[in-house]
Design an enzyme around this catalytic site. Structure first.
Site: not given
Length: 213
Positions: A63-64
């Protein structure tokens, strides 16, 4: 898990941090304020969900980092009703931010395990992208083109021509390009054949997977 006042307080602190790092697009900040990032992560990472860091989500994907999500989304200049193609659905967090901005989101995931997991999560949480498919992000979604914006959430060795061709005139493509680290590229379609390219700093992403078959 639930979205508690404590989580909301941590989100507000995170947004203040993003503002201090130069994120000024209020629509992006408001959308991120409404998305409970901790629900998109494994429960073991819940306490760290509102740090400005990337975290694993399985299938060798992440997840960025919130700053990266905010920065890429700001580059898109999303308006309510805009048709946005997302390459690399991942956990669905970026999708949720775009939906929170009123975009009509079309999204593609290449990892089958993540696709199945995120599709169930969307159903459970009530997130409704216009189209969510399992497939090769390099090819885009030509049957739904043109798009006002295209966002790629994984590092690509090059800018895929099919994605450029699926931009509307005036449309914006945001994509990290190159080896580790990647260069964030903004491509704006000025006319049928003219594209303006701009390099906007270095970032680190997992690789964009291409179907070689």
């Amino acid at each position: 898990m639930k979205d508690t006042h404590k989580h909301q307080g941590k989100r507000n602190q995170l947004l203040k941090l993003l503002e201090s790092k130069g994120i000024t697009d209020q629509a992006v900040l408001d959308a991120m304020r409404g998305v409970p990032r901790h629900l998109f992560m494994d429960s073991g990472f819940e306490e760290h969900a509102y740090q400005d860091k990337a975290f694993p989500i399985g299938a060798e994907q992440t997840i960025s980092q919130p700053y990266t999500v905010a920065y890429q989304t700001s580059l898109l200049k999303v308006k309510p009703g805009a048709r946005i193609l997302e390459i690399g659905t991942g956990s669905g967090y970026q999708t949720a931010v775009l939906l929170g901005m009123g975009a009509r989101v079309y999204t593609i995931e290449r990892q089958r395990s993540l696709f199945k997991k995120t599709r169930l999560f969307f159903d459970r949480m009530g997130y409704r992208p216009r189209k969510f498919t399992f497939g090769d992000g390099y090819l885009g979604m030509p049957e739904e083109a043109p798009f006002d914006g295209i966002i790629v959430t994984a590092g690509a060795p090059r800018i895929p021509r099919p994605l450029m061709s699926q931009l509307a005139i005036g449309g914006r493509l945001v994509i990290p390009v190159g080896e580790d680290p990647q260069t964030m590229m903004l491509v704006v379609r000025k006319s049928e054949k003219e594209f303006e390219r701009q390099a906007l700093g270095e970032f680190r992403f997992v690789p964009l997977l291409e179907d070689k078959n």
